[in-house]
Design an enzyme around this catalytic site. Structure first.
Site, mmCIF file in Angstrom:
data_model
loop_
_atom_site.group_PDB
_atom_site.id
_atom_site.type_symbol
_atom_site.label_atom_id
_atom_site.label_comp_id
_atom_site.label_asym_id
_atom_site.label_seq_id
_atom_site.Cartn_x
_atom_site.Cartn_y
_atom_site.Cartn_z
ATOM 1 N N GLY A 1 1.024 -1.280 5.369
ATOM 2 C CA GLY A 1 1.432 -2.315 6.317
ATOM 3 C C GLY A 1 0.286 -3.167 6.831
ATOM 4 N N THR B 1 0.919 -1.128 0.000
ATOM 5 C CA THR B 1 0.000 0.000 0.000
ATOM 6 C C THR B 1 0.948 1.162 0.000
ATOM 7 O OG1 THR B 1 -1.648 -1.234 1.225
ATOM 8 C CG2 THR B 1 -1.721 1.138 1.504
HETATM 9 O O1 DON Z 1 -7.083 -1.557 3.705
HETATM 10 C C1 DON Z 1 -6.283 -2.245 4.328
HETATM 11 O O2 DON Z 1 -6.171 -2.204 5.530
HETATM 12 C C2 DON Z 1 -5.342 -3.147 3.554
HETATM 13 N N1 DON Z 1 -5.920 -3.490 2.286
HETATM 14 C C3 DON Z 1 -4.027 -2.465 3.401
HETATM 15 C C4 DON Z 1 -2.995 -3.335 2.750
HETATM 16 C C5 DON Z 1 -1.609 -2.909 3.018
HETATM 17 O O3 DON Z 1 -1.363 -1.994 3.749
HETATM 18 C C6 DON Z 1 -0.536 -3.694 2.366
HETATM 19 N N2 DON Z 1 0.716 -3.016 2.492
HETATM 20 N N3 DON Z 1 1.673 -3.213 3.045
#
Ligand code: DON
Length: 559
Positions: free
Chosen positions: A461, A369
């Site tokens: 994260g 992300t």
């Molecule tokens: O929205 C969320 O909480 C997750 N889809 C976020 C995914 C994420 O942070 C992956 N990255 N490291």
């Protein structure tokens, strides 16, 4: 300066005016991002007279080109905007479950969650929200035209840029994931051969898609050839997104979560993200204690914060989901009284056993992300976190369009009390329903004091996002650290279930680790750097200090 960053800055097409580094100070404007090129795009927009929203929209579109594991057109995210006149807005451009989605769509014939389907499939894609969100934010609070803010992204895609080690390495690592999909292989390899650092990377299809958005606005994405092509790809392999899903998608402006902490105002993202509520709930539990005095890395600070994290994440599993579908007791959860009551069983000597309140399993490690922070000369600020969910989403590039689809449906609770890919469990509040937004942990956050900007932060994260943001905020507000130190200091994480403390080496002193183990805290097997990526800007005495998290390459650009 990181030599990789230096190389990619020098070859970028757009860096002529902009300084970039991992940390920098400036008085006029600043962008901190996981990508130096995207930060430079945003900073240049600021220097051309754009405001923080113009710069954020340009940065986000640029990230779709230069940071494809998370920057996106086919995903979604959340944006916090704080204007210099004191108004604060929260925009939800989160993906939605398609109308044809069903509660048990990811269960196999034995009633177990098919993890491959929730992540590596077209069924895993929610209806994308990013394009609609960015354009709506620009119309409402920006000052520039679509063409102006999209021009840098279009140029980077059509003319190309030299890949740095980071991107070339990521493409090679994900090669097997791309292999089943010809359009993905065509985008991320040179005729099947991995790219090398220094190779020029041109994205002609993506440039054409971005141009359609620049020319036609949201209709260039949610209707016409792009929409038709997305739906054709869905139909090719059991995906659920329809033309009506795309046409009907709307971002939602929601009441920001607002809390206070030692006289500072905390503004963050409300449901369907759990980020803001948990951040404020944890800060409320911590407020009666003097964390600055207890000290960074001490057993007392660690114990206190872990116990607060444990309780807040347990509440997440029970209560949080899309407020348009379930009643979320948001006001109650962020009330100071509730925090006092929730923390009343805190024992200063002893860890609580999470088993008394639920069950789960450790999350796998996976990027990606991405979060970026923007501040302009007038004091307007934007915090935006955006995602495809897992790294490169479901790794499926829509043929002819040049962008990846998300696998955000995995953020729903596919089965009660069964962990998702971040080890997070949930129940009815986050079950799949048609048109519903899946619960998130993203926590783009802005802190103000007496109406003036203090800091802008956020992180990727998965489940660790909330604790990363919490710790950066506590580092600045309680430990008095500058932005560089607050972001680079080692972090720790507890998410109630599994009942384990994970920490980066140095987050606790050696004595504190021994002490925490004695108190009954589990896990505590230290590891290197790797929790979060908090690209942050702190404003102090009129000076902006921006920092891109040293856990990854990235960049800060400003003036
Ligand atoms: O929205 C969320 O909480 C997750 N889809 C976020 C995914 C994420 O942070 C992956 N990255 N490291």
């Amino acid at each position: 300066m990181n030599p990789i960053k230096h190389l990619s800055c020098c070859v970028a097409l757009l860096c002529a005016l902009c300084a970039q580094a991992e940390t920098m100070t400036g008085k006029n404007g600043m962008v901190a991002s996981r990508s130096d090129m995207a930060a430079e795009v945003g900073s240049k927009i600021l220097q051309q007279g754009g405001n923080a929203v113009d710069a954020a929209v340009a940065t986000a579109f640029a990230l779709a080109v230069v940071y494809p594991s998370a920057g996106n057109l086919g995903g979604g995210g959340f944006m916090m905007i704080s204007l210099a006149d004191g108004r604060v807005f929260a925009q939800d451009n989160r993906e939605k479950a398609p109308a044809a989605a069903k509660r048990d769509m990811f269960l196999d014939k034995n009633g177990n969650v098919d993890r491959n389907l929730t992540v590596n499939s077209l069924q895993a894609s929610g209806v994308p929200g990013t394009v609609a969100g960015l354009l709506d934010a620009l119309t409402r609070y920006g000052t520039m035209t679509r063409q102006q803010v999209l021009a840098p992204a279009i140029q980077l895609a059509s003319k190309g840029f030299a890949l740095n080690d980071d991107l070339a390495g990521q493409f090679a690592e994900n090669l097997e994931g791309f292999r089943p999909y010809p359009a993905s292989l065509a985008k991320f390899t040179h005729d099947g051969t991995p790219y090398k650092a220094g190779d020029m990377w041109v994205q002609t299809d993506l440039a054409a898609t971005l141009q359609l958005i620049a020319d036609q606005g949201r209709d260039g994405f949610y209707k016409g050839t792009v929409a038709e092509q997305i739906v054709k790809e869905m139909q090719r392999n059991n995906g659920l997104i329809s033309l009506a899903d795309l046409e009907q998608y709307q971002p939602i402006w929601r009441e920001p979560v607002h809390g206070t902490y030692h006289g500072n105002d905390i503004w963050s993202m409300p449901p369907p993200s759990s980020g803001g509520i948990l951040l404020v709930q944890i800060l409320n539990m911590l407020e009666p204690y003097n964390i600055g005095k207890l000290g960074f890395g001490s057993a007392a600070t660690g114990h206190l914060m872990i116990e607060a994290q444990r309780r807040a994440y347990a509440d997440r599993a029970e209560y949080l989901g899309d407020p348009d579908f379930v009643k979320v007791p948001a006001a109650k959860m962020i009330a100071k009284d509730y925090a006092r009551q929730r923390f009343s069983d805190f024992d200063a000597q002893k860890a609580t056993d999470s088993a008394s309140i639920g069950a789960g399993k450790w999350p796998e490690e996976s990027p990606q992300t991405t979060h970026f922070s923007v501040v302009d000369k007038a004091g307007n600020a934007v915090a935006m976190t955006t995602t495809l969910n897992r790294s490169y989403g479901n790794r499926i590039v829509v043929p002819g369009l040049g962008f990846l689809m998300n696998n955000e449906m995995d953020d729903f609770s596919s089965k009660p009390n069964t962990p998702n890919s971040y080890g997070l469990i949930g129940r009815d509040a986050n079950e799949i329903q048609p048109g519903k937004r899946m619960l998130s942990s993203m926590a783009p956050t802005i802190v103000t004091r007496d109406g003036k900007l203090v800091m802008v932060t956020g992180s990727p994260g998965g489940s660790t996002i909330i604790n990363t943001v919490l710790e950066v905020v506590v580092n600045v507000l309680d430990h008095g650290m500058n932005a560089d130190k607050a972001v680079s200091s080692p972090r720790f994480h507890h998410q109630w279930m599994p009942d384990n403390v994970r920490y980066e080496t140095g987050a606790f002193t050696e004595d504190a680790v021994t002490e925490l183990k004695k108190m009954g805290h589990k896990g505590l097997n230290g590891s290197g750097f790797g929790i979060g990526d908090a690209n942050t800007i702190v404003k102090k005495d009129g000076v902006l200090e921006g920092v891109s998290d040293p856990r990854n390459v990235g960049g800060v650009a400003g003036y």
